[in-house]
Design a protein around this motif. Sequence first.
Motif, PDB file in Angstrom:
ATOM      1  N   ILE A 184       0.862  -1.180   0.000  1.00  0.00           N
ATOM      2  CA  ILE A 184       0.000   0.000   0.000  1.00  0.00           C
ATOM      3  C   ILE A 184       0.899   1.231   0.000  1.00  0.00           C
ATOM      4  O   ILE A 184       1.855   1.307   0.766  1.00  0.00           O
ATOM      5  N   LYS A 185       0.588   2.187  -0.858  1.00  0.00           N
ATOM      6  CA  LYS A 185       1.311   3.457  -0.898  1.00  0.00           C
ATOM      7  C   LYS A 185       0.348   4.561  -0.464  1.00  0.00           C
ATOM      8  O   LYS A 185      -0.816   4.565  -0.857  1.00  0.00           O
ATOM      9  N   PHE A 186       0.862   5.479   0.321  1.00  0.00           N
ATOM     10  CA  PHE A 186       0.051   6.583   0.824  1.00  0.00           C
ATOM     11  C   PHE A 186       0.622   7.895   0.314  1.00  0.00           C
ATOM     12  O   PHE A 186       1.835   8.063   0.240  1.00  0.00           O
ATOM     13  N   ARG A 187      -0.249   8.824   0.004  1.00  0.00           N
ATOM     14  CA  ARG A 187       0.210  10.118  -0.504  1.00  0.00           C
ATOM     15  C   ARG A 187       0.731  11.007   0.619  1.00  0.00           C
ATOM     16  O   ARG A 187       1.636  11.797   0.404  1.00  0.00           O
ATOM     17  N   THR A 188       0.143  10.881   1.798  1.00  0.00           N
ATOM     18  CA  THR A 188       0.570  11.706   2.934  1.00  0.00           C
ATOM     19  C   THR A 188       0.480  10.882   4.215  1.00  0.00           C
ATOM     20  O   THR A 188      -0.218   9.868   4.256  1.00  0.00           O
ATOM     21  N   PRO A 189       1.171  11.312   5.264  1.00  0.00           N
ATOM     22  CA  PRO A 189       1.030  10.622   6.550  1.00  0.00           C
ATOM     23  C   PRO A 189      -0.412  10.641   7.062  1.00  0.00           C
ATOM     24  O   PRO A 189      -0.844   9.706   7.727  1.00  0.00           O
ATOM     25  N   ALA A 190      -1.160  11.679   6.736  1.00  0.00           N
ATOM     26  CA  ALA A 190      -2.560  11.748   7.172  1.00  0.00           C
ATOM     27  C   ALA A 190      -3.379  10.639   6.519  1.00  0.00           C
ATOM     28  O   ALA A 190      -4.271  10.059   7.150  1.00  0.00           O
ATOM     29  N   ALA A 191      -3.073  10.303   5.272  1.00  0.00           N
ATOM     30  CA  ALA A 191      -3.771   9.201   4.596  1.00  0.00           C
ATOM     31  C   ALA A 191      -3.445   7.882   5.294  1.00  0.00           C
ATOM     32  O   ALA A 191      -4.326   7.037   5.471  1.00  0.00           O
ATOM     33  N   LEU A 192      -2.199   7.715   5.698  1.00  0.00           N
ATOM     34  CA  LEU A 192      -1.803   6.516   6.444  1.00  0.00           C
ATOM     35  C   LEU A 192      -2.563   6.427   7.761  1.00  0.00           C
ATOM     36  O   LEU A 192      -3.096   5.378   8.115  1.00  0.00           O
ATOM     37  N   LEU A 193      -2.621   7.531   8.475  1.00  0.00           N
ATOM     38  CA  LEU A 193      -3.316   7.559   9.758  1.00  0.00           C
ATOM     39  C   LEU A 193      -4.801   7.243   9.590  1.00  0.00           C
ATOM     40  O   LEU A 193      -5.373   6.466  10.367  1.00  0.00           O
ATOM     41  N   THR A 194      -5.417   7.777   8.563  1.00  0.00           N
ATOM     42  CA  THR A 194      -6.828   7.503   8.300  1.00  0.00           C
ATOM     43  C   THR A 194      -7.039   6.028   7.976  1.00  0.00           C
ATOM     44  O   THR A 194      -7.997   5.404   8.447  1.00  0.00           O
ATOM     45  N   TYR A 195      -6.135   5.446   7.189  1.00  0.00           N
ATOM     46  CA  TYR A 195      -6.231   4.028   6.861  1.00  0.00           C
ATOM     47  C   TYR A 195      -6.129   3.172   8.126  1.00  0.00           C
ATOM     48  O   TYR A 195      -6.931   2.258   8.330  1.00  0.00           O
ATOM     49  N   LEU A 196      -5.133   3.458   8.968  1.00  0.00           N
ATOM     50  CA  LEU A 196      -4.957   2.681  10.197  1.00  0.00           C
ATOM     51  C   LEU A 196      -6.176   2.798  11.101  1.00  0.00           C
ATOM     52  O   LEU A 196      -6.621   1.817  11.705  1.00  0.00           O
ATOM     53  N   SER A 197      -6.730   3.985  11.184  1.00  0.00           N
ATOM     54  CA  SER A 197      -7.933   4.199  11.989  1.00  0.00           C
ATOM     55  C   SER A 197      -9.108   3.384  11.442  1.00  0.00           C
ATOM     56  O   SER A 197      -9.873   2.792  12.216  1.00  0.00           O
ATOM     57  N   SER A 198      -9.224   3.305  10.133  1.00  0.00           N
ATOM     58  CA  SER A 198     -10.317   2.535   9.530  1.00  0.00           C
ATOM     59  C   SER A 198     -10.158   1.036   9.778  1.00  0.00           C
ATOM     60  O   SER A 198     -11.134   0.296   9.719  1.00  0.00           O
ATOM     61  N   GLU A 199      -8.933   0.606  10.071  1.00  0.00           N
ATOM     62  CA  GLU A 199      -8.664  -0.800  10.366  1.00  0.00           C
ATOM     63  C   GLU A 199      -8.779  -1.108  11.866  1.00  0.00           C
ATOM     64  O   GLU A 199      -8.478  -2.219  12.288  1.00  0.00           O
ATOM     65  N   GLY A 200      -9.173  -0.109  12.661  1.00  0.00           N
ATOM     66  CA  GLY A 200      -9.397  -0.330  14.087  1.00  0.00           C
ATOM     67  C   GLY A 200      -8.218   0.021  14.981  1.00  0.00           C
ATOM     68  O   GLY A 200      -8.260  -0.224  16.185  1.00  0.00           O
ATOM     69  N   TRP A 201      -7.160   0.618  14.428  1.00  0.00           N
ATOM     70  CA  TRP A 201      -5.985   0.982  15.213  1.00  0.00           C
ATOM     71  C   TRP A 201      -6.098   2.419  15.703  1.00  0.00           C
ATOM     72  O   TRP A 201      -6.720   3.258  15.060  1.00  0.00           O
ATOM     73  N   GLU A 202      -5.473   2.703  16.827  1.00  0.00           N
ATOM     74  CA  GLU A 202      -5.393   4.068  17.337  1.00  0.00           C
ATOM     75  C   GLU A 202      -3.944   4.340  17.719  1.00  0.00           C
ATOM     76  O   GLU A 202      -3.200   3.422  18.084  1.00  0.00           O
ATOM     77  N   ILE A 203      -3.535   5.604  17.605  1.00  0.00           N
ATOM     78  CA  ILE A 203      -2.164   5.955  17.985  1.00  0.00           C
ATOM     79  C   ILE A 203      -2.089   5.991  19.502  1.00  0.00           C
ATOM     80  O   ILE A 203      -2.882   6.656  20.168  1.00  0.00           O
ATOM     81  N   TYR A 204      -1.131   5.256  20.028  1.00  0.00           N
ATOM     82  CA  TYR A 204      -0.902   5.220  21.466  1.00  0.00           C
ATOM     83  C   TYR A 204       0.192   6.222  21.839  1.00  0.00           C
ATOM     84  O   TYR A 204       0.086   6.908  22.832  1.00  0.00           O
ATOM     85  N   GLU A 205       1.240   6.289  21.015  1.00  0.00           N
ATOM     86  CA  GLU A 205       2.348   7.208  21.263  1.00  0.00           C
ATOM     87  C   GLU A 205       3.061   7.472  19.948  1.00  0.00           C
ATOM     88  O   GLU A 205       3.098   6.621  19.067  1.00  0.00           O
ATOM     89  N   SER A 206       3.650   8.648  19.815  1.00  0.00           N
ATOM     90  CA  SER A 206       4.379   8.961  18.588  1.00  0.00           C
ATOM     91  C   SER A 206       5.649   9.733  18.911  1.00  0.00           C
ATOM     92  O   SER A 206       5.774  10.351  19.964  1.00  0.00           O
ATOM     93  N   GLY A 207       6.593   9.668  17.994  1.00  0.00           N
ATOM     94  CA  GLY A 207       7.845  10.390  18.146  1.00  0.00           C
ATOM     95  C   GLY A 207       8.476  10.587  16.785  1.00  0.00           C
ATOM     96  O   GLY A 207       8.163   9.880  15.827  1.00  0.00           O
ATOM     97  N   SER A 208       9.379  11.565  16.671  1.00  0.00           N
ATOM     98  CA  SER A 208      10.029  11.802  15.379  1.00  0.00           C
ATOM     99  C   SER A 208      11.398  12.424  15.589  1.00  0.00           C
ATOM    100  O   SER A 208      11.710  12.949  16.649  1.00  0.00           O
ATOM    101  N   ALA A 209      12.206  12.335  14.542  1.00  0.00           N
ATOM    102  CA  ALA A 209      13.538  12.931  14.537  1.00  0.00           C
ATOM    103  C   ALA A 209      13.824  13.439  13.134  1.00  0.00           C
ATOM    104  O   ALA A 209      13.400  12.827  12.148  1.00  0.00           O
ATOM    105  N   ILE A 210      14.529  14.541  13.045  1.00  0.00           N
ATOM    106  CA  ILE A 210      14.933  15.077  11.751  1.00  0.00           C
ATOM    107  C   ILE A 210      16.436  14.928  11.649  1.00  0.00           C
ATOM    108  O   ILE A 210      17.182  15.400  12.511  1.00  0.00           O
ATOM    109  N   LEU A 211      16.877  14.263  10.602  1.00  0.00           N
ATOM    110  CA  LEU A 211      18.291  14.025  10.385  1.00  0.00           C
ATOM    111  C   LEU A 211      18.741  14.855   9.195  1.00  0.00           C
ATOM    112  O   LEU A 211      18.112  14.837   8.146  1.00  0.00           O
ATOM    113  N   GLY A 212      19.836  15.582   9.351  1.00  0.00           N
ATOM    114  CA  GLY A 212      20.347  16.391   8.252  1.00  0.00           C
ATOM    115  C   GLY A 212      21.747  15.956   7.879  1.00  0.00           C
ATOM    116  O   GLY A 212      22.467  15.360   8.667  1.00  0.00           O
ATOM    117  N   ASN A 213      22.125  16.259   6.634  1.00  0.00           N
ATOM    118  CA  ASN A 213      23.477  15.937   6.217  1.00  0.00           C
ATOM    119  C   ASN A 213      23.959  16.940   5.175  1.00  0.00           C
ATOM    120  O   ASN A 213      23.178  17.596   4.514  1.00  0.00           O
TER     121      ASN A 213
END
Length: 140
Positions: free
Chosen positions: A64-93
Amino acid sequence: MKKILFLAVVCCLPLFAYTQTATESLYIYNVVKLSGNLEKTRFKVKLDDGRSVKKLKDSDGRKIKFRTPAALLTYLSSEGWEIYESGSAILGNHYEGKKGHKTESSWIIRRACTREELDSFLDASVKRRKSASKKEEVSE
């Protein structure tokens, strides 16, 4: 006097009507990892389901390919999943004068389940060592 007694009963009624039921909340957890440039439509999604880390697929086994992270989140929600915790990091070079950055984000997601579903999940995803007593029985 009757009005005061009636008013006291009406005010205290919610306290007596509240009953707490002890229900056990059970969840299956997965980890979703997103990497790449999340501002564009090119990002990778991997799912850690407790058994392996793989690309996200639908029920027919197609990627499955998603156009945006919001589309991914909507898909997961439709499958019965909920976000419990999230985190992120930005790496530069900086490589040969080229600037770039990559965002990595991970979501711990969960879905409510029954005791049987949880036991089945644990049997499939957790390797358990044999106890010393069982090893002795096998060797005898």
